[in-house]
Design a protein around this motif. Structure first.
Motif, PDB file in Angstrom:
ATOM      1  N   LYS A  30      67.243  32.467  60.865  1.00 41.09           N
ATOM      2  CA  LYS A  30      65.967  30.709  60.707  1.00 41.09           C
ATOM      3  C   LYS A  30      67.119  29.581  60.756  1.00 41.09           C
ATOM      4  CE  LYS A  30      63.315  32.974  57.409  1.00 41.09           C
ATOM      5  NZ  LYS A  30      63.754  34.688  57.551  1.00 41.09           N
ATOM      6  N   MET A  31      66.336  28.971  62.178  1.00 42.32           N
ATOM      7  CA  MET A  31      66.829  28.217  63.079  1.00 42.32           C
ATOM      8  C   MET A  31      66.726  26.209  62.957  1.00 42.32           C
ATOM      9  SD  MET A  31      68.282  28.778  66.543  1.00 42.32           S
ATOM     10  CE  MET A  31      66.185  27.690  67.173  1.00 42.32           C
ATOM     11  N   ALA A  32      67.494  25.516  62.870  1.00 43.82           N
ATOM     12  CA  ALA A  32      67.407  24.258  63.125  1.00 43.82           C
ATOM     13  C   ALA A  32      67.323  23.926  64.354  1.00 43.82           C
ATOM     14  CB  ALA A  32      67.562  23.852  61.064  1.00 43.82           C
ATOM     15  N   ILE A  33      66.560  22.690  64.602  1.00 45.97           N
ATOM     16  CA  ILE A  33      66.865  21.926  66.034  1.00 45.97           C
ATOM     17  C   ILE A  33      66.796  20.795  65.301  1.00 45.97           C
ATOM     18  CG2 ILE A  33      66.120  21.394  68.160  1.00 45.97           C
ATOM     19  CD1 ILE A  33      64.604  24.197  68.501  1.00 45.97           C
ATOM     20  N   LEU A 213      62.428  25.455  63.123  1.00 42.04           N
ATOM     21  CA  LEU A 213      62.085  24.034  61.710  1.00 42.04           C
ATOM     22  C   LEU A 213      62.794  22.870  62.893  1.00 42.04           C
ATOM     23  CD1 LEU A 213      62.661  25.368  58.175  1.00 42.04           C
ATOM     24  CD2 LEU A 213      61.135  24.781  59.746  1.00 42.04           C
ATOM     25  N   VAL A 214      62.004  21.944  63.573  1.00 42.60           N
ATOM     26  CA  VAL A 214      62.065  20.800  63.489  1.00 42.60           C
ATOM     27  C   VAL A 214      61.964  19.729  62.394  1.00 42.60           C
ATOM     28  CG1 VAL A 214      61.673  18.087  64.899  1.00 42.60           C
ATOM     29  CG2 VAL A 214      61.975  20.705  65.758  1.00 42.60           C
ATOM     30  N   SER A 215      63.261  19.134  61.316  1.00 39.64           N
ATOM     31  CA  SER A 215      62.724  18.435  60.423  1.00 39.64           C
ATOM     32  C   SER A 215      63.436  17.200  59.590  1.00 39.64           C
ATOM     33  CB  SER A 215      62.622  19.330  59.253  1.00 39.64           C
ATOM     34  OG  SER A 215      62.417  18.495  58.128  1.00 39.64           O
ATOM     35  N   HIS A 216      63.255  15.737  59.369  1.00 35.79           N
ATOM     36  CA  HIS A 216      63.832  14.958  59.300  1.00 35.79           C
ATOM     37  C   HIS A 216      64.868  15.285  56.845  1.00 35.79           C
ATOM     38  CE1 HIS A 216      63.109  12.898  62.647  1.00 35.79           C
ATOM     39  NE2 HIS A 216      63.847  12.233  62.276  1.00 35.79           N
ATOM     40  N   ASP A 217      63.993  15.775  56.507  1.00 34.67           N
ATOM     41  CA  ASP A 217      64.241  16.598  55.710  1.00 34.67           C
ATOM     42  C   ASP A 217      65.688  17.591  55.031  1.00 34.67           C
ATOM     43  OD1 ASP A 217      64.642  17.637  52.483  1.00 34.67           O
ATOM     44  OD2 ASP A 217      61.938  17.153  52.572  1.00 34.67           O
ATOM     45  N   ARG A 218      66.940  17.154  55.136  1.00 40.66           N
ATOM     46  CA  ARG A 218      67.354  18.016  54.931  1.00 40.66           C
ATOM     47  C   ARG A 218      68.012  18.426  53.546  1.00 40.66           C
ATOM     48  NH1 ARG A 218      71.008  12.385  55.403  1.00 40.66           N
ATOM     49  NH2 ARG A 218      69.410  11.812  54.259  1.00 40.66           N
ATOM     50  N   TYR A 219      67.362  18.579  52.909  1.00 36.97           N
ATOM     51  CA  TYR A 219      67.313  18.398  51.585  1.00 36.97           C
ATOM     52  C   TYR A 219      66.553  20.269  51.546  1.00 36.97           C
ATOM     53  CZ  TYR A 219      68.304  20.654  46.462  1.00 36.97           C
ATOM     54  OH  TYR A 219      68.560  20.847  45.579  1.00 36.97           O
ATOM     55  N   PHE A 220      65.631  20.339  52.962  1.00 35.71           N
ATOM     56  CA  PHE A 220      64.620  21.733  52.818  1.00 35.71           C
ATOM     57  C   PHE A 220      64.912  22.052  54.631  1.00 35.71           C
ATOM     58  CE2 PHE A 220      61.349  22.579  56.525  1.00 35.71           C
ATOM     59  CZ  PHE A 220      60.364  23.341  55.739  1.00 35.71           C
ATOM     60  N   LEU A 221      65.680  21.884  54.837  1.00 36.32           N
ATOM     61  CA  LEU A 221      66.975  22.535  56.378  1.00 36.32           C
ATOM     62  C   LEU A 221      67.506  23.521  55.302  1.00 36.32           C
ATOM     63  CD1 LEU A 221      67.105  19.753  59.016  1.00 36.32           C
ATOM     64  CD2 LEU A 221      65.507  21.836  58.914  1.00 36.32           C
ATOM     65  N   LYS A 227      71.084  28.892  60.847  1.00 38.80           N
ATOM     66  CA  LYS A 227      72.147  28.271  62.364  1.00 38.80           C
ATOM     67  C   LYS A 227      71.129  26.936  62.730  1.00 38.80           C
ATOM     68  CE  LYS A 227      71.815  31.097  65.902  1.00 38.80           C
ATOM     69  NZ  LYS A 227      71.154  31.704  66.756  1.00 38.80           N
ATOM     70  N   VAL A 228      71.516  26.350  63.275  1.00 38.07           N
ATOM     71  CA  VAL A 228      71.290  24.695  63.478  1.00 38.07           C
ATOM     72  C   VAL A 228      71.888  24.797  65.380  1.00 38.07           C
ATOM     73  CG1 VAL A 228      72.020  21.870  63.413  1.00 38.07           C
ATOM     74  CG2 VAL A 228      72.052  23.700  61.273  1.00 38.07           C
ATOM     75  N   VAL A 229      70.539  23.997  65.812  1.00 37.68           N
ATOM     76  CA  VAL A 229      71.295  24.099  67.251  1.00 37.68           C
ATOM     77  C   VAL A 229      71.060  22.268  67.147  1.00 37.68           C
ATOM     78  CG1 VAL A 229      70.068  23.537  69.504  1.00 37.68           C
ATOM     79  CG2 VAL A 229      70.319  25.874  68.237  1.00 37.68           C
ATOM     80  N   GLU A 230      72.005  21.391  67.365  1.00 38.14           N
ATOM     81  CA  GLU A 230      71.653  20.084  67.839  1.00 38.14           C
ATOM     82  C   GLU A 230      71.882  19.772  69.219  1.00 38.14           C
ATOM     83  OE1 GLU A 230      74.944  16.078  66.772  1.00 38.14           O
ATOM     84  OE2 GLU A 230      75.527  17.617  67.133  1.00 38.14           O
ATOM     85  N   ARG A 233      72.326  13.843  73.926  1.00 42.46           N
ATOM     86  CA  ARG A 233      72.478  13.049  74.766  1.00 42.46           C
ATOM     87  C   ARG A 233      71.935  14.497  75.688  1.00 42.46           C
ATOM     88  NH1 ARG A 233      78.546  11.036  74.320  1.00 42.46           N
ATOM     89  NH2 ARG A 233      78.482  13.193  72.560  1.00 42.46           N
ATOM     90  N   GLY A 234      71.623  14.859  75.775  1.00 46.34           N
ATOM     91  CA  GLY A 234      70.587  16.569  76.466  1.00 46.34           C
ATOM     92  C   GLY A 234      71.682  17.608  76.873  1.00 46.34           C
ATOM     93  N   HIS A 235      72.397  17.775  75.135  1.00 48.10           N
ATOM     94  CA  HIS A 235      73.114  18.654  75.731  1.00 48.10           C
ATOM     95  C   HIS A 235      73.028  19.417  74.181  1.00 48.10           C
ATOM     96  CE1 HIS A 235      75.267  17.678  79.164  1.00 48.10           C
ATOM     97  NE2 HIS A 235      75.423  16.236  78.600  1.00 48.10           N
ATOM     98  N   SER A 236      73.385  20.682  74.307  1.00 50.65           N
ATOM     99  CA  SER A 236      72.849  21.704  73.057  1.00 50.65           C
ATOM    100  C   SER A 236      74.411  21.601  72.392  1.00 50.65           C
ATOM    101  CB  SER A 236      72.169  22.459  72.955  1.00 50.65           C
ATOM    102  OG  SER A 236      72.666  23.559  73.947  1.00 50.65           O
ATOM    103  N   THR A 237      74.201  22.142  70.904  1.00 51.28           N
ATOM    104  CA  THR A 237      75.688  22.754  70.488  1.00 51.28           C
ATOM    105  C   THR A 237      75.117  23.489  69.329  1.00 51.28           C
ATOM    106  OG1 THR A 237      77.345  21.016  71.080  1.00 51.28           O
ATOM    107  CG2 THR A 237      77.653  21.742  69.709  1.00 51.28           C
ATOM    108  N   VAL A 238      75.725  24.370  68.709  1.00 55.21           N
ATOM    109  CA  VAL A 238      75.027  25.438  68.241  1.00 55.21           C
ATOM    110  C   VAL A 238      75.714  26.226  66.773  1.00 55.21           C
ATOM    111  CG1 VAL A 238      74.203  27.909  67.567  1.00 55.21           C
ATOM    112  CG2 VAL A 238      73.696  27.056  69.978  1.00 55.21           C
ATOM    113  N   TYR A 239      75.684  25.486  65.577  1.00 55.99           N
ATOM    114  CA  TYR A 239      76.495  26.056  64.484  1.00 55.99           C
ATOM    115  C   TYR A 239      75.844  26.962  63.632  1.00 55.99           C
ATOM    116  CZ  TYR A 239      77.574  20.903  65.564  1.00 55.99           C
ATOM    117  OH  TYR A 239      78.401  19.661  65.980  1.00 55.99           O
ATOM    118  N   ASN A 240      76.618  27.802  63.275  1.00 59.52           N
ATOM    119  CA  ASN A 240      76.491  28.605  62.433  1.00 59.52           C
ATOM    120  C   ASN A 240      76.031  28.765  61.090  1.00 59.52           C
ATOM    121  OD1 ASN A 240      75.545  30.841  64.346  1.00 59.52           O
ATOM    122  ND2 ASN A 240      77.620  30.643  65.891  1.00 59.52           N
ATOM    123  N   GLY A 241      75.500  28.370  60.209  1.00 61.67           N
ATOM    124  CA  GLY A 241      75.376  27.561  58.943  1.00 61.67           C
ATOM    125  C   GLY A 241      74.159  27.003  58.576  1.00 61.67           C
ATOM    126  N   ASN A 242      74.119  26.735  57.626  1.00 59.73           N
ATOM    127  CA  ASN A 242      73.755  25.153  56.976  1.00 59.73           C
ATOM    128  C   ASN A 242      73.266  24.720  57.405  1.00 59.73           C
ATOM    129  OD1 ASN A 242      75.146  24.975  54.939  1.00 59.73           O
ATOM    130  ND2 ASN A 242      74.286  25.518  53.309  1.00 59.73           N
TER     131      ASN A 242
END
Length: 643
Positions: A30-33, A213-221, A227-230, A233-242
């Motif tokens: 389950k991943m968020a962008i 998921l793409v969502s502004h609901d942070r509690y939902f995420l 996993k979160v992909v931020e 400025r055009g670049h992506s950073t991957v964070y393994n966590g909620n």
């Protein structure tokens, strides 16, 4: 790995949206962008779905895997009942059921090898039917529809009679029933109430496929993703966590980036000052030292200043006057619209310093209560009493407090005529209105821009009782976090209505739920409410949480403050000593340089040219002074470079 995004780039004209974006999705992950508005989240989803073409890079989907996509803006046309639309999504299962029923009838007349073949096919069909949960498909349809807020009476409604939000919910339900290997949802909570969001959280958490998921609901995420992909400025950073892990880690990284940038800038400035000073000494060796430092400085790889810190909205809320202890008292409050009784005999008390969230389903009357307090809507019965020295700052989600014909500049200027043009410009700049933006008409602004103007007016009001109606609507995540911090640090009293559970969790000290025309009180944040909502709670009139033992905390804080003060004094003393030592060295260097100049002048005096003894003495002294001067240069340079 079920999906691999490799170096995806996309630009619109000269505007680069995505620049070598890479990440992968594992099976059942389950991943968020996430990213600010305009970061390219929806563009990336469309590229994954092949609705848009990337300029470079590729999307690799594992063989025989299916994707289901719910876009943020639906262009939906159904010609059926609500239940019929959902039933159509289960068509493969229903067709399989029909095949099984037909086989059952056929087998009553078959014999021999035909019966044996039919039985084999029957076993294969029934096994597939069981695997697809076919025996429970009707209850599955009912469960999804009810979970997304459709009542039993809605099931036979024709889709023509549904609102846009209801059609979006129906599309979401239909997608969930198809059970693709990857579900991609763009802002799925936009048209859901809290109960439906909670249901969707449970559904997606237990979903056997993968989710993006793409969502502004942070509690939902926070509840769903691992996993979160931020996108930044055009670049992506991957964070393994909620989401909470991502938020904390990102803040830590950004803080370190800014610290590194500021430290480098300070070092560069210091080096430039040392170089300038060495050149001012105007000696061959000092000039060589300066040139050497210049070459080293030219080789330094300069860090870019983190741009997000330049563009953030800056919000500071502080009451001008402290209110009395009793801020708001409501007794016997009732309100009806025509024949519909919204609520009756409501009681509520709010004390100074409390941050109270008023929650409840859509249409229960939360916003009406806020409007009654602000005298925008008349009450039918009851009393609403504001305490002594209470000054209200009101944030209205419909922005009725804004004059739509005003420009942004005039809206602030008219509300606060004593402010200078420069002060107004500075305030608006803090809310991201710069240049010609300040002359836009309020009516022409987006929802988020109107919200920022309302927040600017509220900040300037210096109110001690903030009443906020859906303050996070239309704000991106960064702006929400800034507002959260401002509310947390606010020493006045807050009453607000919000569906943003993460915002509530971060800012509320008490929650009052309006349900079944009654108020129920929970002394804590949203997590506390979630864990206690099934238990009997107190009425809205009881306002005080148990006070924890804060004496030891206060002593610890006092001890830390003393230690910090001592450390500060010691550092100040060290810096004063360093400045004094540098001054003494510079004075000594100046004296030695002056003496060298005097010796050189004595060499040029004609009558000294034949005085061998004097010339020997002058030469010895000059060498001695030169040597001492070089030592002074080294000491000065070393002391200047100390932290």
């Amino acid at each position: 790995m079920i999906l691999d995004c490799q170096n995806i780039s996309k630009a619109f004209g000269t505007n680069v949206i995505l620049d070598n974006v890479s990440f992968h999705l594992e099976d059942k992950e389950k991943m968020a962008i996430v990213g600010i508005n305009g970061a390219g989240k929806t563009t990336l989803l469309k590229i994954i779905m092949q609705e848009e073409e990337a300029d470079s890079g590729q999307i690799v989907l594992s063989k025989d895997r299916t994707i289901g996509y719910l876009s943020q803006h639906q262009d939906i046309f159904y010609d059926d009942t609500v239940y019929g639309v959902m039933e159509d999504a289960m068509k493969p299962v229903i067709e399989l059921q029909d095949k099984i029923r037909k086989l059952e009838q056929d087998m009553t007349t078959l014999t021999g090898d035909e019966l044996k073949a039919a039985l084999s096919t029957y076993n294969r069909y029934t096994h597939e039917f069981e695997y697809k949960n076919g025996y429970a498909y009707e209850s599955e349809i009912t469960g999804v529809l009810k979970g997304l807020g459709f009542s039993k009476e809605d099931f036979e409604r024709h889709t023509d009679t549904l609102s846009g939000g209801q059609k979006t919910r129906l599309s979401l339900g239909r997608l969930l029933l198809t059970k693709p290997d990857i579900i991609i949802l763009d802002e799925p909570t936009n048209h859901l109430d809290m109960d439906s969001i909670s249901w969707l959280e449970t559904f997606l958490t237990g979903y056997q496929g993968s989710v993006i998921l793409v969502s502004h609901d942070r509690y939902f995420l926070d509840k769903i993703v691992t996993k979160v992909v931020e996108l930044d400025r055009g670049h992506s950073t991957v964070y393994n966590g909620n989401y909470t892990y991502f938020s904390q880690k990102r803040a830590e990284i950004r803080t370190n980036m800014m610290k590194a940038y500021l430290n480098q800038q300070a070092d560069i400035k210091h080096q430039e000052e040392v170089i300038t000073k060495l050149k001012q000494f105007n000696r061959e060796k000092s000039i060589k030292r300066a040139e050497s430092r210049e070459k080293m400085l030219d080789r330094v790889e300069r860090l870019d200043k983190p741009t997000e810190l330049n563009s953030e909205m800056r919000l500071t809320l502080e009451p001008s006057v402290i209110s009395g202890e009793d801020v708001l008292t409501i007794e016997g409050l009732s309100k009806a619209f025509e024949q519909y009784n919204l609520f009756s005999d409501l009681n509520m008390e709010i004390k100074r310093g409390e941050h109270v969230a008023l929650i409840g389903g859509n249409g229960t009357g939360k916003t009406t209560i806020l409007k009654i307090i602000n005298k925008l809507v008349p009450k039918d019965d009851g009393t609403v009493i504001l305490g002594s020295r209470v000054k209200i700052g009101y944030y209205d989600q419909e922005h009725q407090v804004l004059n739509m014909n005003n420009t942004v500049f005039d809206e602030i200027s008219n509300a606060y005529p004593d402010l200078t043009n420069t002060r107004i410009r500075n305030v608006l700049a803090a809310f991201l209105f710069t240049g010609e933006d300040v002359f836009k008409r309020i009516a022409d602004l987006s929802g988020g821009e109107k919200g920022r103007v309302s927040l600017a007016k509220m900040m300037l009001s210096s109110a001690n009782f903030l009443i906020l109606d859906e303050p996070t609507n239309h704000l991106d995540i960064t702006s929400k976090e800034i507002l959260e911090e401002a509310i947390r640090n606010y020493t006045g009293t807050v009453l607000y209505v919000s569906h943003d559970r993460y915002f509530i969790n971060q800012t509320a000290t008490r929650i009052i739920e309006l349900k079944d025309k009654q108020l129920t009180n929970y002394i804590g944040n949203y997590d506390y409410y979630e864990s206690h909502r099934a238990q009997p709670a107190s009425t809205g009139k009881q306002a005080f949480a148990p006070v924890s033992d804060t004496v030891s905390q206060e002593k610890q804080t006092e001890s830390q403050a003393k230690l910090s003060w001592k450390e500060s004094k010691a550092e100040q003393a060290r810096l004063r000593k360093k400045a004094n030592d540098l001054k003494k060295l510079e004075d000594k260097i100046e004296q030695l340089e002056n003496r060298l100049a005097e010796i050189d002048e004595e060499f040029l005096v004609p009558e000294n040219a034949t005085n061998v003894a004097l010339l020997n003495d002058l030469t010895k002294e000059r060498n001695s002074v030169e040597e001492e001067l070089n030592t002074m240069y080294e000491q000065w340079e070393e002391l200047s470079s100390e932290e």
